[in-house]
Design a protein around this motif. Sequence first.
Motif, PDB file in Angstrom:
ATOM      1  N   SER A   1       2.511   1.559  -3.378  1.00  0.00           N
ATOM      2  CA  SER A   1       1.559   1.954  -4.416  1.00  0.00           C
ATOM      3  C   SER A   1       1.154   3.412  -4.274  1.00  0.00           C
ATOM      4  O   SER A   1       0.973   4.111  -5.264  1.00  0.00           O
ATOM      5  N   GLN A   2       0.989   3.880  -3.050  1.00  0.00           N
ATOM      6  CA  GLN A   2       0.575   5.273  -2.843  1.00  0.00           C
ATOM      7  C   GLN A   2       1.671   6.244  -3.277  1.00  0.00           C
ATOM      8  O   GLN A   2       1.388   7.322  -3.778  1.00  0.00           O
TER       9      GLN A   2
ATOM     10  N   HIS B   1      -2.689  -6.188  -4.746  1.00  0.00           N
ATOM     11  CA  HIS B   1      -3.130  -6.990  -3.596  1.00  0.00           C
ATOM     12  C   HIS B   1      -3.645  -8.356  -4.052  1.00  0.00           C
ATOM     13  O   HIS B   1      -3.332  -9.382  -3.440  1.00  0.00           O
TER      14      HIS B   1
ATOM     15  N   VAL C   1       0.837  -1.207   0.000  1.00  0.00           N
ATOM     16  CA  VAL C   1       0.000   0.000   0.000  1.00  0.00           C
ATOM     17  C   VAL C   1       0.865   1.247   0.000  1.00  0.00           C
ATOM     18  O   VAL C   1       0.645   2.174  -0.784  1.00  0.00           O
TER      19      VAL C   1
ATOM     20  N   SER D   1      -1.344   6.904  -8.055  1.00  0.00           N
ATOM     21  CA  SER D   1      -2.533   7.353  -7.340  1.00  0.00           C
ATOM     22  C   SER D   1      -3.754   6.561  -7.776  1.00  0.00           C
ATOM     23  O   SER D   1      -4.826   6.712  -7.216  1.00  0.00           O
ATOM     24  N   ASP D   2      -3.603   5.732  -8.750  1.00  0.00           N
ATOM     25  CA  ASP D   2      -4.731   4.968  -9.266  1.00  0.00           C
ATOM     26  C   ASP D   2      -4.999   3.776  -8.348  1.00  0.00           C
ATOM     27  O   ASP D   2      -4.124   2.963  -8.090  1.00  0.00           O
ATOM     28  N   SER D   3      -6.212   3.640  -7.837  1.00  0.00           N
ATOM     29  CA  SER D   3      -6.551   2.559  -6.907  1.00  0.00           C
ATOM     30  C   SER D   3      -6.672   1.212  -7.606  1.00  0.00           C
ATOM     31  O   SER D   3      -6.569   0.172  -6.956  1.00  0.00           O
ATOM     32  N   SER D   4      -6.872   1.194  -8.891  1.00  0.00           N
ATOM     33  CA  SER D   4      -6.981  -0.084  -9.592  1.00  0.00           C
ATOM     34  C   SER D   4      -5.657  -0.839  -9.560  1.00  0.00           C
ATOM     35  O   SER D   4      -5.634  -2.064  -9.444  1.00  0.00           O
TER      36      SER D   4
ATOM     37  N   GLN E   1      -3.525  -0.633  -7.185  1.00  0.00           N
ATOM     38  CA  GLN E   1      -3.392  -1.076  -5.802  1.00  0.00           C
ATOM     39  C   GLN E   1      -4.183  -2.381  -5.586  1.00  0.00           C
ATOM     40  O   GLN E   1      -3.677  -3.342  -5.000  1.00  0.00           O
ATOM     41  N   GLU E   2      -5.407  -2.428  -6.065  1.00  0.00           N
ATOM     42  CA  GLU E   2      -6.229  -3.619  -5.911  1.00  0.00           C
ATOM     43  C   GLU E   2      -5.635  -4.799  -6.684  1.00  0.00           C
ATOM     44  O   GLU E   2      -5.620  -5.937  -6.199  1.00  0.00           O
TER      45      GLU E   2
END
Length: 170
Positions: A98-99, A112, A95, A103-106, A108-109
């Motif tokens: 990735s941050q 994971h 996390v 900045s894209d949360s996709s 990050q998911e």
Amino acid sequence: MEINEEEWELINDDGFVYKRLKRPRVHPTAAAAQRPDPEAEAKAYRERKKTVLLKLKTKYQQEIHHWEDLSNTLKSLQDRTQNQPPPTILQDQTVSFSQENSSDSSYQELTHTLLAQVEAQEATIYEVSRLCDVAEALCSAEEQRLMQPYIDLPVWRPSPQELMTSLLEE
């Protein structure tokens, strides 16, 4: 050696005629006295059959117990890999990484999800490897058990005198 004619009998076997020594005739009452008791024979047979079947039953029960253990191990392995959440330490590192970089949360998911899949696969590979080691140990033990009678043969003794002695004894 004098051969008495009364000791021989004439046999006609479908046109082929020959003489042979007479067989001793056994009186029917003497033959019945020589035979063992049929009830005793039947009882002894049932006892032998019972012991053999009990040994076979014990052998099969041990084998069934062994297969149940392997089946339970495999089920627990499947449950762990399906229900295993990803470790929190690696998630926190992922996390933060990735941050910082995206900045894209996709992303990050996706990271994971892929990390969880890799860890589940790693656990599966470890468990399968462990099961293979157990199976290999079982096979080696069985092979050793089957080979032992041949290894113990007197042919493999170190001295020729011992070999000759053992061969003469048998």
